[in-house]
Design a protein around this motif. Structure first.
Motif, PDB file in Angstrom:
ATOM      1  N   LYS A  91       0.704  -1.153   0.163  1.00  0.00           N
ATOM      2  CA  LYS A  91      -0.241   0.200  -0.329  1.00  0.00           C
ATOM      3  C   LYS A  91       0.858   1.312   0.054  1.00  0.00           C
ATOM      4  O   LYS A  91       0.413   1.793  -0.589  1.00  0.00           O
ATOM      5  N   THR A  92       2.237   1.086   0.797  1.00  0.00           N
ATOM      6  CA  THR A  92       2.608   2.182   0.762  1.00  0.00           C
ATOM      7  C   THR A  92       3.777   2.546  -0.791  1.00  0.00           C
ATOM      8  O   THR A  92       3.471   3.598  -1.060  1.00  0.00           O
TER       9      THR A  92
ATOM     10  N   GLU B 132      12.564   5.181   4.343  1.00  0.00           N
ATOM     11  CA  GLU B 132      12.232   6.265   4.667  1.00  0.00           C
ATOM     12  C   GLU B 132      10.454   5.306   3.685  1.00  0.00           C
ATOM     13  O   GLU B 132       9.022   5.408   4.864  1.00  0.00           O
ATOM     14  N   LEU B 133      10.943   4.301   3.836  1.00  0.00           N
ATOM     15  CA  LEU B 133       9.312   3.117   3.374  1.00  0.00           C
ATOM     16  C   LEU B 133       8.886   2.430   4.830  1.00  0.00           C
ATOM     17  O   LEU B 133       8.237   2.426   5.285  1.00  0.00           O
TER      18      LEU B 133
ATOM     19  N   LYS C  32      11.662  -2.260  13.477  1.00  0.00           N
ATOM     20  CA  LYS C  32      12.666  -2.039  12.750  1.00  0.00           C
ATOM     21  C   LYS C  32      12.683  -4.224  11.815  1.00  0.00           C
ATOM     22  O   LYS C  32      12.767  -4.556  10.656  1.00  0.00           O
ATOM     23  N   LYS C  33      12.984  -4.701  12.913  1.00  0.00           N
ATOM     24  CA  LYS C  33      13.524  -6.594  12.461  1.00  0.00           C
ATOM     25  C   LYS C  33      12.933  -6.375  11.584  1.00  0.00           C
ATOM     26  O   LYS C  33      12.884  -7.463  10.804  1.00  0.00           O
ATOM     27  N   GLU C  34      11.326  -6.984  12.483  1.00  0.00           N
ATOM     28  CA  GLU C  34      10.173  -7.475  11.922  1.00  0.00           C
ATOM     29  C   GLU C  34       9.654  -6.992  10.165  1.00  0.00           C
ATOM     30  O   GLU C  34      10.060  -7.584   9.042  1.00  0.00           O
ATOM     31  N   PHE C  35      10.249  -5.740  10.381  1.00  0.00           N
ATOM     32  CA  PHE C  35       9.963  -5.117   8.816  1.00  0.00           C
ATOM     33  C   PHE C  35      11.034  -5.354   7.667  1.00  0.00           C
ATOM     34  O   PHE C  35      10.665  -5.519   6.164  1.00  0.00           O
ATOM     35  N   LYS C  36      11.973  -5.633   8.086  1.00  0.00           N
ATOM     36  CA  LYS C  36      13.433  -5.848   7.123  1.00  0.00           C
ATOM     37  C   LYS C  36      12.519  -7.494   6.694  1.00  0.00           C
ATOM     38  O   LYS C  36      13.236  -7.495   5.577  1.00  0.00           O
ATOM     39  N   ARG C  37      12.607  -8.294   7.949  1.00  0.00           N
ATOM     40  CA  ARG C  37      12.170  -9.523   7.108  1.00  0.00           C
ATOM     41  C   ARG C  37      10.402  -9.928   6.487  1.00  0.00           C
ATOM     42  O   ARG C  37      11.712 -10.258   5.477  1.00  0.00           O
ATOM     43  N   LYS C  38      10.364  -9.204   6.038  1.00  0.00           N
ATOM     44  CA  LYS C  38       9.143  -8.943   5.460  1.00  0.00           C
ATOM     45  C   LYS C  38       9.141  -8.942   4.041  1.00  0.00           C
ATOM     46  O   LYS C  38       8.635  -8.861   3.106  1.00  0.00           O
ATOM     47  N   LEU C  39      10.184  -7.277   4.611  1.00  0.00           N
ATOM     48  CA  LEU C  39      10.743  -6.764   3.387  1.00  0.00           C
ATOM     49  C   LEU C  39      11.457  -7.914   2.044  1.00  0.00           C
ATOM     50  O   LEU C  39      11.118  -7.962   0.850  1.00  0.00           O
ATOM     51  N   ASN C  40      12.391  -8.700   3.342  1.00  0.00           N
ATOM     52  CA  ASN C  40      13.549  -9.394   2.320  1.00  0.00           C
ATOM     53  C   ASN C  40      12.890 -10.488   1.116  1.00  0.00           C
ATOM     54  O   ASN C  40      12.523 -10.462   0.614  1.00  0.00           O
ATOM     55  N   GLU C  41      11.518 -10.655   1.853  1.00  0.00           N
ATOM     56  CA  GLU C  41      10.416 -11.887   1.557  1.00  0.00           C
ATOM     57  C   GLU C  41      10.252 -10.828  -0.167  1.00  0.00           C
ATOM     58  O   GLU C  41       9.841 -11.966  -0.555  1.00  0.00           O
TER      59      GLU C  41
END
Length: 299
Positions: free
Chosen positions: A12-13, A28-29, A40-49
């Protein structure tokens, strides 16, 4: 394929910023991530997926929707233009901060996000002393006309608000992003006070952290305070009311054949606000955002 709420928030973002042809850096994301408060750690994990699965893409540190890699080149070019524009506008910002009744100056629009197009100008979001908003606007417009040859390139005073009413009434994702993007350049105290009065943006951007600050110094504080003393006379209270009436009447007449635009402008012109935006930007963005969400099956 089902996706998690976090992955949906990321898409969405990216979809929202895709409207502006603006790929995002990872920080920024995270800062602008819609709807969900996340470590932030969980965010990075989901983004990498999402990146591994090819649902989103990245290049040179910029993240974007599939097939939009051309936006990276556009953003890099926009960043170069923005640096040049701000560099040329530095002295002008110091001059404007010296104007009487200016309490804070922030940059809004594309430039606040670190990019500029070929025709971009410097959009100012200004906090002014109560009951001197339209007098200040009159001074700025006069200065622009006689010293900048009426060019909006380096001076576009399209949003001035009172220091006694700092809350933005239009509470939606568009204004949340614009407030979060503001680049403070004069009087950080009022920038922090403004954010405090608009904490509602955290409902839309729960991971938001304030922009770093770089405050320019006025060319002459002595002159600023001297002029404020003169222009604080009761006579200028009456003049303020007349300028408010004139400004509203001028735009009502100018856009009398475009009722939707006229209504938007007139609503933004009152004793606590001089908001001059002659376009129905919000409706356009809402339509484009809806298109992208449907394309990604997010609605």
């Amino acid at each position: 394929m089902s996706i998690s709420l976090i992955e949906k928030a990321i898409l969405k973002t990216l979809s929202y910023f895709d409207i502006f042809k603006f790929p995002l850096k990872e920080e920024e994301l995270y800062n602008f991530l819609f709807d969900i408060k996340i470590e932030k750690k969980e965010f990075k994990r989901k983004l990498n997926e999402l990146l591994k699965e090819g649902i989103v893409q990245s290049k040179d540190g910029y993240i974007y929707l599939i097939g939009r890699d051309s936006l990276v080149k556009l953003r890099k070019l926009g960043e170069k233009r923005a640096k040049a524009l701000l560099k040329r506008g530095k002295l002008l910002i110091r001059i404007i901060s010296s104007f009487p009744f200016v309490r804070a100056i922030m940059i809004s629009g594309d430039l606040s996000k670190g990019v500029a197009g070929k025709k971009s100008d410097i959009d100012y979001f200004i906090i002014a002393k109560s009951k001197r908003i339209f007098f200040l606007r009159f001074l700025l417009v006069t200065f622009k006309r006689f010293f900048l040859f009426n060019s909006y390139k380096y001076l576009c005073p399209n949003y001035i608000i009172s220091d006694k009413d700092l809350e933005i009434k239009e509470k939606n994702i568009f204004f949340a992003v614009e407030i979060a993007s503001l680049l403070p350049l004069y009087n950080i105290f009022y920038y922090d006070l403004f954010l405090e009065n608009n904490r509602w943006i955290n409902n839309y951007l729960p991971n938001f952290k304030r922009n770093g600050s770089k405050s320019y110094h006025p060319v002459s504080l002595k002159l600023k305070y001297f002029l404020e003393k003169i222009f604080s006379h009761n006579f200028f209270d009456k003049l303020e009311k007349k300028l408010l009436f004139f400004t509203k009447s001028y735009f009502e007449k100018k856009y009398e054949d475009k009722s939707n635009i006229k209504d938007i402008i007139v609503k933004g012109i009152n004793e606590n606000s001089a908001k001059i935006h002659p376009r129905d930007t919000l409706s356009i963005i809402e339509r484009e955002f809806e298109k992208r969400l449907k394309r990604l099956n997010l609605v």
